[in-house]
Design a protein around this motif. Structure first.
Motif, PDB file in Angstrom:
ATOM      1  N   UNK A 151     -34.419  76.093  75.269  1.00 29.15           N
ATOM      2  CA  UNK A 151     -33.338  76.939  74.732  1.00 29.15           C
ATOM      3  C   UNK A 151     -32.290  77.154  75.838  1.00 29.15           C
ATOM      4  N   UNK A 152     -32.781  77.455  77.050  1.00 29.83           N
ATOM      5  CA  UNK A 152     -31.850  77.680  78.179  1.00 29.83           C
ATOM      6  C   UNK A 152     -31.104  76.386  78.496  1.00 29.83           C
ATOM      7  N   UNK A 158     -28.335  75.524  75.973  1.00 24.52           N
ATOM      8  CA  UNK A 158     -27.078  76.295  76.110  1.00 24.52           C
ATOM      9  C   UNK A 158     -26.299  75.814  77.327  1.00 24.52           C
ATOM     10  N   UNK A 218     -24.617  73.710  73.806  1.00 22.98           N
ATOM     11  CA  UNK A 218     -24.958  74.017  72.419  1.00 22.98           C
ATOM     12  C   UNK A 218     -24.811  75.510  72.156  1.00 22.98           C
ATOM     13  N   UNK A 219     -24.459  75.824  70.938  1.00 23.87           N
ATOM     14  CA  UNK A 219     -24.390  77.201  70.484  1.00 23.87           C
ATOM     15  C   UNK A 219     -25.808  77.805  70.542  1.00 23.87           C
ATOM     16  N   UNK A 220     -25.907  79.134  70.742  1.00 25.93           N
ATOM     17  CA  UNK A 220     -27.222  79.758  70.969  1.00 25.93           C
ATOM     18  C   UNK A 220     -28.205  79.523  69.809  1.00 25.93           C
TER      19      UNK A 220
END
Lengths: 53, 367
Positions: B115-116, B119, B123-125
């Motif tokens: 996820x980190x 971003x 990429x959008x959250x």
């Protein structure tokens, strides 16, 4: 184009991601810890009957 | 007769690329036997939806209808698959060795690290969270979470999730060897299973549904359907339903799920740089999961008298039963008397539960 996309990262977004990552990982461990306790309680409360009883 | 040439005239390079992607997926399914039940329908679907003016998509298109009803409206297709998965799961090994449950959590590390990374790559959250969930190593969870978060990349995420699940036998041994020493791989573990009562096996899925539902309400459909399937299996009075869920229902939903997901593989959405990045990030998620599980076990071993073979940590991912089999085979390869199957199976089942809860936790953090 790919380079432009990569360069477009937003600092706030990264901070949000960090925030979600640590909270999510911790929440997952807490949930699994509760399930662990639950298993201990269930195993204690519902002991299988011994055959000769 | 010019109408016969309409299709050929309207074809684009991107659509041709998608035909190649479709053929590659079909090749992987048939020749390499990689998740054939899903990759084959997705492959043929990728070709169908990319025919110029395809009748399968659009207002009266069958594939678009399947997608809007089966996935967009209520995510019912992945959820029905969860009933089937639940009816196949035996929680016995986990219930008899509950301390291994934490390995299941540690082996979800890839989700959060990716996820980190996503971003950082721009990429959008919400898209990043959807990409991260590839690391759950669980196709239905990936589809459900990315759909609920309205991700623009459901197609590439699903392809990545299923491809890497199929490639676990190639990815994991390499990472395990990289992260463990021969001495660690030779480590033997005692197996003294505790017998589990029927009452425990029946109450466990009910209790998990309540606990997971209260902690992460968004996960209740995910975890609840999984546990519902397991309850049908364990209750002992619904054998024919249990058999139907694990066999007919799973096959039927899988058959339709693959072709339904192909709706998201329309060329203009799929043939992008982002797809390549998602494939790379998905691979990293699987690698980080394996590394997370292994190093968590090494950490536990520092404080524990009864040592756990660090390879068991790698089985904490959700890919069941592949991950546990790999660990067992690697143990046997090092020493023919090193049986790790039941320990690895416990960690693997913990991974199944943890991945569903991780999906719910991520949804709860967003919704």
């Amino acid at each position: 184009m790919m380079k432009l996309f990569i360069m477009s990262f937003n600092k706030d977004m990264v901070m949000d991601a960090l925030n979600i990552a640590w909270k999510g990982f911790l929440a997952l461990f807490i949930a699994m810890f509760i399930i662990f306790l639950l298993i201990l309680v269930l195993n204690h409360a519902f002991k299988p009957r011994k055959k000769n009883e | 007769m010019s109408f016969l040439l309409e299709g050929i005239k309207n074809i684009t390079i991107d659509q041709i690329v998608m035909y190649v992607v479709g053929i590659i997926l079909i090749f992987l399914a048939i020749k390499k036997k990689l998740e054939p039940s899903l990759l084959l329908p997705m492959g043929i679907g990728a070709i169908i939806v990319n025919i110029p003016n395809s009748g399968a998509i659009g207002e009266s298109g069958a594939i678009e209808w399947l997608f809007s009803v089966g996935i967009e409206a209520s995510e019912i297709m992945p959820l029905l698959l969860f009933i089937g998965i639940g009816s196949m799961l035996d929680f016995g090994p986990l219930l008899s060795n509950p301390k291994l449950i934490f390995i299941g959590s540690a082996a979800q590390a890839g989700i959060f690290l990716v996820i980190i990374l996503a971003t950082l790559l721009g990429f959008d959250i919400k898209d990043a969270a959807s990409i991260g969930i590839i690391g759950a190593a669980d196709g239905p969870t990936s589809i459900l979470v990315s759909q609920k978060l309205n991700s623009n990349y459901i197609g590439p995420i699903t392809v990545a999730a299923y491809c890497y699940m199929a490639l676990v036998p190639l990815i994991q041994p390499f990472v395990i060897k990289l992260c463990t020493t021969k001495k660690e791989r030779l480590m033997k573990m005692e197996y003294n299973p505790r017998s589990i009562s029927k009452g425990t096996k029946i109450i466990f899925p009910i209790a998990i549904t309540i606990v997971a539902g209260l902690l992460a309400p968004e996960s209740v459909s995910l975890v609840g359907f999984l546990m519902f399937g397991n309850l049908i299996r364990e209750c002992g009075v619904l054998d024919s339903l249990s058999k139907t869920a694990s066999d007919v229902l799973t096959n039927l939903v899988t058959l339709l799920l693959g072709i339904t997901i192909s709706f998201t593989m329309v060329a203009d959405k799929f043939v992008t740089w982002q797809t390549l990045m998602i494939m790379g990030l998905g691979l990293l998620a699987f690698v980080f999961d394996t590394v997370g599980g292994i190093f968590f076990v090494k950490l536990i071993n520092l404080f524990s008298k009864k040592k756990i073979n660090p390879m068991v940590g790698a089985a904490g991912i959700s890919a069941f039963p592949m991950a546990s089999r790999i660990v067992h085979q690697m143990g046997i390869k090092e020493d023919k008397t090193n049986y790790l199957l039941m320990h690895a199976a416990s960690a693997n089942i913990a991974g199944q539960v943890a991945s569903a809860i991780a999906g719910g936790v991520i949804l709860s953090l967003f919704i």
